[in-house]
Design an enzyme around this catalytic site. Structure first.
Site, PDB file in Angstrom:
ATOM      1  N   GLU A  52      15.004  25.593 -49.131  1.00 14.77           N
ATOM      2  CA  GLU A  52      13.402  24.940 -49.034  1.00 14.77           C
ATOM      3  C   GLU A  52      12.829  25.828 -47.711  1.00 14.77           C
ATOM      4  OE1 GLU A  52      15.766  22.953 -49.500  1.00 14.77           O
ATOM      5  OE2 GLU A  52      15.309  21.395 -51.035  1.00 14.77           O
ATOM      6  N   PHE A 114      19.441   6.351 -49.527  1.00 11.71           N
ATOM      7  CA  PHE A 114      19.875   7.670 -49.880  1.00 11.71           C
ATOM      8  C   PHE A 114      18.865   8.703 -49.691  1.00 11.71           C
ATOM      9  CE2 PHE A 114      20.814  11.051 -53.348  1.00 11.71           C
ATOM     10  CZ  PHE A 114      21.854  11.593 -52.544  1.00 11.71           C
ATOM     11  N   GLN A 115      19.106   9.749 -49.128  1.00 13.14           N
ATOM     12  CA  GLN A 115      18.084  10.749 -48.795  1.00 13.14           C
ATOM     13  C   GLN A 115      16.698  10.402 -48.115  1.00 13.14           C
ATOM     14  OE1 GLN A 115      18.126  13.425 -52.307  1.00 13.14           O
ATOM     15  NE2 GLN A 115      19.984  14.427 -51.198  1.00 13.14           N
ATOM     16  N   LYS A 164       8.448   7.378 -54.146  1.00 14.66           N
ATOM     17  CA  LYS A 164       8.838   7.747 -55.522  1.00 14.66           C
ATOM     18  C   LYS A 164       7.990   6.857 -56.417  1.00 14.66           C
ATOM     19  CE  LYS A 164      12.580   9.001 -58.667  1.00 14.66           C
ATOM     20  NZ  LYS A 164      14.072   9.009 -58.777  1.00 14.66           N
ATOM     21  N   MET A 482      17.326  43.374 -30.727  1.00 19.46           N
ATOM     22  CA  MET A 482      16.394  42.910 -29.554  1.00 19.46           C
ATOM     23  C   MET A 482      17.254  41.917 -28.651  1.00 19.46           C
ATOM     24  SD  MET A 482      13.368  42.841 -28.516  1.00 19.46           S
ATOM     25  CE  MET A 482      12.061  43.139 -29.566  1.00 19.46           C
TER      26      MET A 482
HETATM   27  C1  LIG Z   1      10.182  39.744 -30.788  1.00 15.33           C
HETATM   28  C2  LIG Z   1       8.548  39.520 -30.360  1.00 15.33           C
HETATM   29  C3  LIG Z   1       8.036  40.201 -29.941  1.00 15.33           C
HETATM   30  C4  LIG Z   1       6.530  40.021 -29.741  1.00 15.33           C
HETATM   31  N1  LIG Z   1       5.673  40.984 -28.717  1.00 15.33           N
HETATM   32  C5  LIG Z   1       4.504  40.735 -29.010  1.00 15.33           C
HETATM   33  C6  LIG Z   1       3.707  41.959 -28.277  1.00 15.33           C
HETATM   34  O1  LIG Z   1       4.186  42.900 -27.701  1.00 15.33           O
HETATM   35  N2  LIG Z   1       2.435  42.079 -28.570  1.00 15.33           N
HETATM   36  C7  LIG Z   1       1.778  40.969 -29.247  1.00 15.33           C
HETATM   37  O2  LIG Z   1       0.437  40.841 -29.181  1.00 15.33           O
HETATM   38  N3  LIG Z   1       2.514  39.886 -29.805  1.00 15.33           N
HETATM   39  C8  LIG Z   1       3.780  40.016 -29.570  1.00 15.33           C
HETATM   40  N4  LIG Z   1       4.406  38.914 -30.196  1.00 15.33           N
HETATM   41  C9  LIG Z   1       3.574  37.804 -30.980  1.00 15.33           C
HETATM   42  C10 LIG Z   1       3.234  36.584 -30.008  1.00 15.33           C
HETATM   43  O3  LIG Z   1       4.514  35.924 -29.832  1.00 15.33           O
HETATM   44  C11 LIG Z   1       2.159  35.880 -30.272  1.00 15.33           C
HETATM   45  O4  LIG Z   1       2.433  35.317 -31.523  1.00 15.33           O
HETATM   46  C12 LIG Z   1       0.783  36.715 -30.390  1.00 15.33           C
HETATM   47  O5  LIG Z   1       0.830  37.465 -29.438  1.00 15.33           O
HETATM   48  C13 LIG Z   1      -0.368  35.798 -30.597  1.00 15.33           C
HETATM   49  O6  LIG Z   1      -1.330  36.297 -31.214  1.00 15.33           O
HETATM   50  P1  LIG Z   1      -2.680  35.560 -31.117  1.00 15.33           P
HETATM   51  O7  LIG Z   1      -3.056  35.654 -29.760  1.00 15.33           O
HETATM   52  O8  LIG Z   1      -3.533  36.536 -32.086  1.00 15.33           O
HETATM   53  O9  LIG Z   1      -2.828  34.207 -31.777  1.00 15.33           O
HETATM   54  P2  LIG Z   1      -2.595  33.369 -32.950  1.00 15.33           P
HETATM   55  O10 LIG Z   1      -1.274  32.670 -32.945  1.00 15.33           O
HETATM   56  O11 LIG Z   1      -2.908  34.368 -34.097  1.00 15.33           O
HETATM   57  O12 LIG Z   1      -3.723  32.303 -32.926  1.00 15.33           O
HETATM   58  C14 LIG Z   1      -5.016  32.539 -33.329  1.00 15.33           C
HETATM   59  C15 LIG Z   1      -5.868  32.140 -32.252  1.00 15.33           C
HETATM   60  O13 LIG Z   1      -7.562  32.239 -32.892  1.00 15.33           O
HETATM   61  C16 LIG Z   1      -7.749  30.899 -32.828  1.00 15.33           C
HETATM   62  N5  LIG Z   1      -8.558  30.881 -34.253  1.00 15.33           N
HETATM   63  C17 LIG Z   1      -7.992  30.763 -35.467  1.00 15.33           C
HETATM   64  N6  LIG Z   1      -9.017  30.707 -36.337  1.00 15.33           N
HETATM   65  C18 LIG Z   1      -9.960  31.013 -35.787  1.00 15.33           C
HETATM   66  C19 LIG Z   1     -11.307  31.270 -36.516  1.00 15.33           C
HETATM   67  N7  LIG Z   1     -11.703  31.216 -37.600  1.00 15.33           N
HETATM   68  N8  LIG Z   1     -12.319  31.471 -35.829  1.00 15.33           N
HETATM   69  C20 LIG Z   1     -11.964  31.728 -34.216  1.00 15.33           C
HETATM   70  N9  LIG Z   1     -10.641  31.431 -33.505  1.00 15.33           N
HETATM   71  C21 LIG Z   1      -9.787  31.171 -34.498  1.00 15.33           C
HETATM   72  C22 LIG Z   1      -6.685  29.932 -32.805  1.00 15.33           C
HETATM   73  O14 LIG Z   1      -7.197  28.721 -32.321  1.00 15.33           O
HETATM   74  C23 LIG Z   1      -5.881  30.579 -32.081  1.00 15.33           C
HETATM   75  O15 LIG Z   1      -6.194  30.257 -30.497  1.00 15.33           O
HETATM   76  C24 LIG Z   1       5.846  39.001 -30.353  1.00 15.33           C
HETATM   77  C25 LIG Z   1       6.702  38.296 -31.041  1.00 15.33           C
HETATM   78  C26 LIG Z   1       7.882  38.415 -31.344  1.00 15.33           C
HETATM   79  C27 LIG Z   1       8.810  37.524 -32.399  1.00 15.33           C
HETATM   80  C1  LIG Z   2      16.304  31.757 -36.190  1.00 17.94           C
HETATM   81  C2  LIG Z   2      16.534  32.689 -35.065  1.00 17.94           C
HETATM   82  N1  LIG Z   2      17.484  32.805 -34.409  1.00 17.94           N
HETATM   83  C3  LIG Z   2      17.590  33.499 -33.153  1.00 17.94           C
HETATM   84  C4  LIG Z   2      16.669  34.219 -32.710  1.00 17.94           C
HETATM   85  C5  LIG Z   2      16.779  35.146 -31.425  1.00 17.94           C
HETATM   86  N2  LIG Z   2      16.747  36.647 -31.941  1.00 17.94           N
HETATM   87  C6  LIG Z   2      15.470  37.110 -31.787  1.00 17.94           C
HETATM   88  S1  LIG Z   2      15.811  38.676 -32.246  1.00 17.94           S
HETATM   89  C7  LIG Z   2      17.126  38.580 -32.632  1.00 17.94           C
HETATM   90  C8  LIG Z   2      18.153  39.731 -33.314  1.00 17.94           C
HETATM   91  C9  LIG Z   2      17.509  40.308 -34.600  1.00 17.94           C
HETATM   92  O1  LIG Z   2      18.352  41.294 -35.081  1.00 17.94           O
HETATM   93  P1  LIG Z   2      18.113  42.178 -36.404  1.00 17.94           P
HETATM   94  O2  LIG Z   2      17.598  41.117 -37.346  1.00 17.94           O
HETATM   95  O3  LIG Z   2      19.215  43.121 -36.612  1.00 17.94           O
HETATM   96  O4  LIG Z   2      16.925  42.996 -35.841  1.00 17.94           O
HETATM   97  P2  LIG Z   2      16.812  44.022 -34.981  1.00 17.94           P
HETATM   98  O5  LIG Z   2      16.514  43.448 -33.545  1.00 17.94           O
HETATM   99  O6  LIG Z   2      18.278  44.758 -34.771  1.00 17.94           O
HETATM  100  O7  LIG Z   2      16.156  45.282 -35.424  1.00 17.94           O
HETATM  101  C10 LIG Z   2      17.665  37.244 -32.292  1.00 17.94           C
HETATM  102  C11 LIG Z   2      18.979  36.705 -32.591  1.00 17.94           C
HETATM  103  C12 LIG Z   2      15.403  34.263 -33.427  1.00 17.94           C
HETATM  104  N3  LIG Z   2      14.396  35.099 -33.220  1.00 17.94           N
HETATM  105  N4  LIG Z   2      15.425  33.477 -34.709  1.00 17.94           N
END
Ligand SMILES: Cc1cc2nc3c(=O)[nH]c(=O)nc-3n(C[C@H](O)[C@H](O)[C@H](O)COP(=O)(O)OP(=O)(O)OC[C@H]3O[C@@H](n4cnc5c(N)ncnc54)[C@H](O)[C@@H]3O)c2cc1C
Ligand SMILES: Cc1ncc(C[n+]2csc(CCOP(=O)(O)OP(=O)(O)O)c2C)c(N)n1
Ligand SMILES: [Mg+2]
Lengths: 586, 181
Positions: A52, A114-115, A164, A482
């Protein structure tokens, strides 16, 4: 038009009336009446997933790539608990999905039947809103309201839990005529006075920058086009978050690249040094701001956002404009033109010269190799191979995700699907399937890591069954890269549990599912392997064996300011940069 | 103290003044609405000092929730925005910034004792204007309506003369003047 039917039939009918063509799901006891109703019709196609969670991410991919609401259907208990991660993902990334869950009959609710699980209780915190429908009389209204709430305002996931007996009960169905909700009325138009004040501030700016985000994508293609117009009219530089990539074309001269923790040097320094920041649909996430008290210390900030709780949440702004950024940008473009506003030309030229100096750092550069495939090179070659095709990219979570953001250049909105807020490993493959279902003729690629892909690998089977020819491009570094990078930088290189040992043979695994498997270890053969992947008619896994110990740069260490960014060449000095307190931040 | 310019923390726990605010929230009286509100407070780490709920307009299914919370000005603003974005919320008013709102609480207070304590309890109850709802040879139950401070003081007094049990309603509040919510 009133029609009599069962609750289960109402579900199918309401979905059709909402324009739903595909529903992702998995059957079980508590939704059997709805599956029965699906069986008797042909307009609504059901995509059977293998878990799911996969249905939720597929619905997200579907939604994000089309701008429509994604829809999924799961059973009570374990079916519902399995979607919790997907719902949370959609909540954090503002993705509109409607999830219909079966529930035990009303008279058994609360008896540990159940469930049975308290689905509305469990999902209250990971949905924008949720409903338990206790009588069939409420069902048509609730179903339509669910789509309305998911789609409008700040989009998000909505759960409708249907016992249900309510599915079996007969009632009259009518499509509610107006969707004017009693309490929920998001504001679309921005306050004109504030918009004018914002434009006045922009016209005086000497060092302006646009900081845009996922809100522009949420608002729709129209908003992205208006953004382009405003950026061109003003001549200001523009950067975007991970979530907003594609709203502004990466090939444009005014584009600075992504900002934030792994963003470009020029984007982050422009944010730090600017005097006027125009934030459009972004939420000042901690991956963006770094150390809050050092975040863009000398700028006056304008924030356009549809959610009042986003404004002034993390960063205090001078002008907060509440509204849909599509509407607000339209007013801004019109008024900027009408008043023949223009920014100070010479100041802007000087600002651009500074930015060009920063750009010359080429902060995304890396040392390539002829012996081993560098992950950055792999993404560059992938981009070169697909850029002229109709393509969509999804990712898993990790270094590969960041390299995809840095080296794949997005020109259009809705082409980039990634888990940003929750950072859910296992998002990419099911999301790709959702995208492919919506765009059967497009080339859909999941840029994956070898660890992440294993989290929802079972969905390969879904891809085969539904002839969704998704391509999984694994950057296989044999590490949770990472995590390994953080351990190298913050924990003295003690790689506790981050080596992905006992990996399966991905080529054989692909074949076991009935897909095509390719392995590539040689940079000289990479283009050939990518071409083979693209040419294959069905699903493909390309196991791209890359260098194991590559780090993702630039990087703003935890709790550091934008102007304290680490660049690739300085990688070796990093050890001492982050102190004990920095380690506590993630 | 480490110099803040070398700290990697956002100069976070800046000591900003914390104030107590009374919020009046009107909501659609649907199942789970209270859980949504209370859950938002706990999920986001906000305080609830007092919370009262009751249906106020039966025909239109509207309930009024009065919440007393405390936080910095910034936190209070966030709380209001977070409340407003909940789907069943009609409106939020900050009674504290709208001028001195009227705030009342009702308490039931049981005391038990004999002799001098018993006489003193009655005397204090009279002084506070409490009503006697129940009396036995060894106990009283008093009802007192008043501000939170008054009730706190009353309870403190009763502790001395044999407090057994307290039940308080939490705060009901309303702005002064002609204007409604
Ligand atoms: C490993 C990892 C590394 C990351 N590194 C980075 C990085 O280096 N740089 C980076 O940018 N991000 C990075 N991120 C992502 C980060 O965690 C956030 O998800 C991201 O920065 C949020 O983007 P955003 O501010 O555009 O917000 P979003 O989460 O896209 O939120 C959108 C915003 O816009 C508003 N909004 C929605 N609809 C509308 C509308 N119609 N009109 C006006 N406003 C609206 C919402 O209210 C909200 O405030 C990383 C994520 C991971 C998993
Ligand atoms: C469900 C979940 N568990 C743990 C993490 C923490 N986490 C972030 S990046 C990462 C490693 C990802 O490894 P891989 O898919 O091989 O990507 P790589 O960084 O090597 O490109 C982990 C464990 C996560 N983001 N999501
Ligand atoms: Mg890896």
């Amino acid at each position: 038009m009133l029609e009599e039917m069962t609750g289960a039939e109402m579900v199918v009918r309401a979905l059709k009336d909402q324009g739903v063509e595909h529903v992702f799901g998995y059957p079980g006891g508590a939704v059997l009446p709805i599956y029965d109703a699906l069986f008797h019709q042909e307009d609504l196609r059901h995509i059977l997933v293998r878990h799911e969670q996969g249905a939720a991410h597929a619905a997200e991919g579907y939604a994000r790539s089309t701008g429509k609401v994604g829809c999924l259907l799961v059973t009570s208990g374990p079916g519902a608990t399995n979607v919790v991660t997907g719902l949370t993902d959609a909540l954090l990334d503002s993705v509109p999905i409607v999830c219909i869950t079966g529930q035990v009959p009303t008279h058994l609710i609360g008896s540990d039947a159940f469930q049975e699980c308290d689905t509305v209780g469990i999902t209250r915190h990971c949905t924008k809103h949720n409903y338990l429908v206790k009588t069939v009389a409420d069902l048509p209204r609730v179903l339509h309201e669910a789509f309305h709430v998911a789609r409008t305002g700040r989009p998000g996931p909505v759960v409708v839990d249907i016992p249900k007996d309510v599915q079996f009960a007969r009632g009259t169905y009518a499509r509610p005529r107006d969707n004017q909700h009693k309490t929920y009325r998001p504001r679309l138009k921005g306050d004109l006075g504030k918009i004018k004040a914002a434009l006045a501030l922009m016209a005086q700016a000497r060092k302006p920058v646009f900081y845009t985000g996922g809100g522009v994508i949420n608002s729709g293609r129209h908003a992205a086009m208006l953004l382009r117009e405003l950026v061109h009219l003003t001549g200001f530089p523009i950067t975007s978050t991970l979530m907003g990539l594609g709203a502004f074309p990466a090939s444009d001269a005014q584009w600075l690249g992504m900002l934030g923790m792994h963003g470009s040097y020029e984007a982050n320094l422009a944010m730090h040094d600017c005097d006027v920041m125009v934030c459009v649909g972004a939420r000042f996430d901690d991956r963006i701001t770094g150390r809050l008290d050092a975040f863009s210390p000398n700028s006056r900030k304008i924030h356009i956002d549809i959610d009042p709780s986003s404004i002034n949440k993390n960063v205090k702004v001078e002008i907060g404009i509440l509204g849909d950024c599509g509407h607000v940008l339209e007013d801004m473009v019109r008024l900027w033109r009408e008043t023949a506003s223009r920014a100070d030309k010479s100041a802007l030229a000087a600002w651009w010269r500074t930015i060009e100096d920063w750009r010359a750092k080429k902060s995304f550069s890396y040392r390539n190799s002829t012996e081993i495939i560098k992950p950055q090179y792999a993404v560059e070659r992938l981009y070169a191979a697909v850029k002229d095709r109709n393509h969509y990219i999804t990712t898993e979570v990790g270094q590969h995700q960041m390299w995809a953001a840095q080296f794949f250049h997005f020109q259009e909105p809705n082409r980039w699907m990634t888990s940003g807020g929750l950072g859910t490993m296992g998002y990419g493959l099911p999301a790709a399937i959702g995208v492919q279902v919506a765009h059967p003729d497009a080339l859909v690629i999941d840029i994956a890591g070898e660890a992440s892909i294993l989290m929802n690998m079972q969905e390969m089977s879904t891809a085969i069954q539904h002839r969704a020819p998704v391509k999984v491009f694994i950057l296989n570094n044999e590490y949770m890269g990472m995590v390994r990078q953080w351990q190298e930088l913050l924990h003295g290189g003690r790689y506790a549990e981050s080596y992905t040992a006992a990996l399966p043979d991905f080529v054989k695994l692909a074949e076991a599912y009935g897909a095509h498997g390719i392995r590539c270890c040689d940079p000289g053969k990479l283009d050939e392997a990518i071409a083979e992947m693209i040419a294959a008619p069905g699903p493909v896994i390309l196991d791209c064996v890359v260098s194991k110990e590559e780090n993702c740069f630039p990087m703003i260490p935890s709790g550091k300011a934008h102007n304290e960014m680490l660049l690739g060449e300085t990688a070796e000095d990093i050890g001492g940069v982050i102190d004990e307190k920095g380690k506590a931040l993630v | 103290m480490p110099d803040s310019s070398t700290s990697h923390y956002p100069a976070a726990p800046k000591v900003e003044p914390v104030a107590r605010h009374t919020l009046a929230v009107t909501v659609d009286n649907e199942p789970g609405v209270l859980a949504r509100i209370a859950g938002m407070f706990s999920g986001r780490g906000y305080n609830i000092e007092s919370l009262t709920v009751s249906e106020t307009e039966h025909a239109s299914h509207v309930s009024r929730i009065t919440i007393v919370t405390s936080g910095t000005a910034h936190v209070i603003e966030q709380i209001k925005s977070q409340l407003e974005r909940l789907v069943p919320v009609h409106g939020v008013r900050d009674l504290t910034i709208e001028g001195e709102a009227i705030e009342r609480e009702l308490a039931l207070v049981k005391v038990a004792g004999k002799g001098e304590h018993r006489v003193e309890a009655l005397r204090l109850a009279a002084a506070f204007g409490a009503r006697t709802l129940d009396a036995t040879l060894t106990s009283f139950v008093f009802e007192l309506t008043g501000t939170t401070d008054e009730i706190d003081r009353f309870i403190a007094m009763m502790t001395v003369v044999g407090l057994v049990e307290v039940s308080r309603t939490g705060i009901a509040a309303m702005s002064r003047g002609a204007e409604g919510m």
